[in-house]
Design a protein around this motif. Structure first.
Motif, PDB file in Angstrom:
ATOM      1  N   UNK A   7       0.741  -1.178  -0.053  1.00  0.00           N
ATOM      2  CA  UNK A   7       0.051   0.077   0.061  1.00  0.00           C
ATOM      3  C   UNK A   7       0.675   1.270   0.128  1.00  0.00           C
ATOM      4  N   UNK A   8       1.801   1.214   0.756  1.00  0.00           N
ATOM      5  CA  UNK A   8       2.790   2.424   0.507  1.00  0.00           C
ATOM      6  C   UNK A   8       3.355   2.595  -0.531  1.00  0.00           C
ATOM      7  N   UNK A   9       3.608   1.832  -1.394  1.00  0.00           N
ATOM      8  CA  UNK A   9       4.069   2.309  -2.805  1.00  0.00           C
ATOM      9  C   UNK A   9       3.134   2.456  -3.762  1.00  0.00           C
ATOM     10  N   UNK A  10       1.597   2.375  -3.556  1.00  0.00           N
ATOM     11  CA  UNK A  10       0.522   2.665  -4.244  1.00  0.00           C
ATOM     12  C   UNK A  10      -0.104   3.947  -3.752  1.00  0.00           C
ATOM     13  N   UNK A  11       0.512   4.394  -2.427  1.00  0.00           N
ATOM     14  CA  UNK A  11      -0.254   5.407  -1.624  1.00  0.00           C
ATOM     15  C   UNK A  11      -0.375   6.815  -2.574  1.00  0.00           C
ATOM     16  N   UNK A  12       0.528   7.025  -3.557  1.00  0.00           N
ATOM     17  CA  UNK A  12       0.448   8.456  -4.321  1.00  0.00           C
ATOM     18  C   UNK A  12      -0.475   8.002  -5.429  1.00  0.00           C
ATOM     19  N   UNK A  13      -0.639   6.916  -5.894  1.00  0.00           N
ATOM     20  CA  UNK A  13      -1.632   6.728  -6.957  1.00  0.00           C
ATOM     21  C   UNK A  13      -2.871   6.537  -6.233  1.00  0.00           C
ATOM     22  N   UNK A  14      -3.284   6.063  -5.096  1.00  0.00           N
ATOM     23  CA  UNK A  14      -4.522   5.937  -4.559  1.00  0.00           C
ATOM     24  C   UNK A  14      -4.959   7.509  -4.298  1.00  0.00           C
ATOM     25  N   UNK A  15      -4.090   8.112  -3.522  1.00  0.00           N
ATOM     26  CA  UNK A  15      -4.415   9.718  -3.142  1.00  0.00           C
ATOM     27  C   UNK A  15      -4.547  10.400  -4.603  1.00  0.00           C
ATOM     28  N   UNK A  16      -3.962  10.289  -5.653  1.00  0.00           N
ATOM     29  CA  UNK A  16      -4.325  11.223  -6.947  1.00  0.00           C
ATOM     30  C   UNK A  16      -5.500  10.535  -7.371  1.00  0.00           C
ATOM     31  N   UNK A  17      -5.848   9.463  -7.634  1.00  0.00           N
ATOM     32  CA  UNK A  17      -6.935   8.904  -8.222  1.00  0.00           C
ATOM     33  C   UNK A  17      -8.307   9.209  -7.254  1.00  0.00           C
ATOM     34  N   UNK A  18      -8.030   9.230  -5.983  1.00  0.00           N
ATOM     35  CA  UNK A  18      -9.220   9.601  -5.475  1.00  0.00           C
ATOM     36  C   UNK A  18      -9.508  11.050  -5.239  1.00  0.00           C
ATOM     37  N   UNK A  19      -8.491  11.759  -5.472  1.00  0.00           N
ATOM     38  CA  UNK A  19      -8.729  13.188  -5.494  1.00  0.00           C
ATOM     39  C   UNK A  19      -9.247  13.469  -6.960  1.00  0.00           C
ATOM     40  N   UNK A  20      -9.054  13.013  -8.099  1.00  0.00           N
ATOM     41  CA  UNK A  20      -9.362  13.002  -9.332  1.00  0.00           C
ATOM     42  C   UNK A  20     -10.799  12.633  -9.409  1.00  0.00           C
ATOM     43  N   UNK A  21     -11.160  11.427  -8.731  1.00  0.00           N
ATOM     44  CA  UNK A  21     -12.475  10.889  -8.876  1.00  0.00           C
ATOM     45  C   UNK A  21     -13.367  11.893  -8.179  1.00  0.00           C
ATOM     46  N   UNK A  22     -13.053  12.319  -6.921  1.00  0.00           N
ATOM     47  CA  UNK A  22     -13.895  13.230  -6.068  1.00  0.00           C
ATOM     48  C   UNK A  22     -14.140  14.540  -6.622  1.00  0.00           C
ATOM     49  N   UNK A  23     -13.277  15.110  -7.570  1.00  0.00           N
ATOM     50  CA  UNK A  23     -13.511  16.234  -8.147  1.00  0.00           C
ATOM     51  C   UNK A  23     -14.264  16.073  -9.723  1.00  0.00           C
ATOM     52  N   UNK A  24     -14.072  15.062 -10.247  1.00  0.00           N
ATOM     53  CA  UNK A  24     -14.564  14.924 -11.692  1.00  0.00           C
ATOM     54  C   UNK A  24     -16.014  14.075 -11.693  1.00  0.00           C
ATOM     55  N   UNK A  25     -16.476  13.567 -10.528  1.00  0.00           N
ATOM     56  CA  UNK A  25     -17.741  13.061 -10.270  1.00  0.00           C
ATOM     57  C   UNK A  25     -18.785  14.251 -10.072  1.00  0.00           C
ATOM     58  N   UNK A  26     -18.500  15.529  -9.789  1.00  0.00           N
ATOM     59  CA  UNK A  26     -19.207  16.576  -9.516  1.00  0.00           C
ATOM     60  C   UNK A  26     -19.895  16.981 -10.516  1.00  0.00           C
ATOM     61  N   UNK A  27     -21.376  17.345 -10.445  1.00  0.00           N
ATOM     62  CA  UNK A  27     -22.095  17.925 -11.783  1.00  0.00           C
ATOM     63  C   UNK A  27     -21.307  18.841 -12.428  1.00  0.00           C
ATOM     64  N   UNK A  28     -21.695  18.722 -13.654  1.00  0.00           N
ATOM     65  CA  UNK A  28     -21.118  19.521 -14.516  1.00  0.00           C
ATOM     66  C   UNK A  28     -19.454  19.374 -15.029  1.00  0.00           C
ATOM     67  N   UNK A  29     -18.926  18.230 -14.270  1.00  0.00           N
ATOM     68  CA  UNK A  29     -17.125  18.309 -14.510  1.00  0.00           C
ATOM     69  C   UNK A  29     -16.715  17.214 -15.113  1.00  0.00           C
ATOM     70  N   UNK A  30     -17.809  16.317 -15.846  1.00  0.00           N
ATOM     71  CA  UNK A  30     -17.565  15.113 -16.590  1.00  0.00           C
ATOM     72  C   UNK A  30     -16.500  15.286 -17.809  1.00  0.00           C
ATOM     73  N   UNK A  32     -14.102  17.327 -18.106  1.00  0.00           N
ATOM     74  CA  UNK A  32     -12.563  17.281 -17.759  1.00  0.00           C
ATOM     75  C   UNK A  32     -12.099  15.931 -17.589  1.00  0.00           C
ATOM     76  N   UNK A  33     -12.700  14.600 -17.799  1.00  0.00           N
ATOM     77  CA  UNK A  33     -12.248  13.698 -17.893  1.00  0.00           C
ATOM     78  C   UNK A  33     -11.196  13.619 -19.022  1.00  0.00           C
ATOM     79  N   UNK A  34     -11.789  14.393 -20.286  1.00  0.00           N
ATOM     80  CA  UNK A  34     -10.863  14.296 -21.158  1.00  0.00           C
ATOM     81  C   UNK A  34      -9.202  14.866 -20.990  1.00  0.00           C
ATOM     82  N   UNK A  35      -9.344  15.561 -20.067  1.00  0.00           N
ATOM     83  CA  UNK A  35      -8.007  16.235 -19.642  1.00  0.00           C
ATOM     84  C   UNK A  35      -7.088  15.364 -18.987  1.00  0.00           C
ATOM     85  N   UNK A  36      -7.804  14.454 -17.936  1.00  0.00           N
ATOM     86  CA  UNK A  36      -7.138  13.558 -17.394  1.00  0.00           C
ATOM     87  C   UNK A  36      -6.680  12.422 -18.433  1.00  0.00           C
TER      88      UNK A  36
END
Length: 165
Positions: A7-30, A32-36
């Motif tokens: 898990x420590x080797x995947x920590x940054x991936x989990x944090x980054x993916x979590x933040x991206x998921x949280x932000x892009x799941x908001x209404x009107x933000x879909x 932005x997935x093209x930028x990701x």
């Protein structure tokens, strides 16, 4: 202990993916997935190549790719659900407007005549509503995945139309 090290080797991936998921799941933000995906797709290809060339990195790269693919799938799923649910409720409102016109000979003046309150319309469509202007009905709602765009129903053509900027 092995799980903790993994898990420590995947920590940054989990944090980054979590933040991206949280932000892009908001209404009107879909959109932005093209930028990701602009950055994610080359990274996935590079990870595939690195995993092929360096077997000792294969498991970590595959885990990171799986995390990001789950993230993208969740974002797409949320926006598809939101878009289909909103369209379903809007189509029900269209059918009620048409039924009202058939039974009364005119379109309803407001959505309240159909049993909808302003609060219900805000909950269903976030931004949108039903209006009657010069005897012509107008029903629209904001696109659920794009800002500044909307879907409106053309009662003369009996079809939905996308209104983009």
């Amino acid at each position: 202990m092995a799980i903790r090290a993994w898990l420590s080797t995947l920590r940054s991936t989990l944090i980054g993916a979590g933040i991206v998921t949280l932000l892009l799941c908001q209404p009107f933000c879909g959109f932005m997935l093209f930028l990701v995906l602009l950055f994610l797709l080359p990274w996935l290809v590079a990870s595939l190549w690195i995993g092929f060339r360096h077997p000792e990195q294969r498991a970590r790269r595959a885990s990171q790719a799986a995390i990001w693919l789950c993230c993208v799938s969740l974002i797409v799923g949320v926006h598809v659900y939101r878009a289909t649910s909103t369209r379903h409720h809007a189509q029900l409102l269209v059918e009620k407007v048409i039924a009202y016109r058939q039974s009364h000979g005119r379109y309803p003046a407001t959505a309240q005549a159909l049993g909808y309150s302003d609060k219900q319309l805000r909950e269903l469509f976030v931004m949108g509503g039903y209006f009657l202007t010069d005897g012509k009905p107008y029903l629209f709602y904001a696109s659920t995945y794009m800002p500044f765009e909307s879907e409106s129903y053309d009662f003369a053509l009996r079809q939905w139309q996308h209104q983009g900027r």
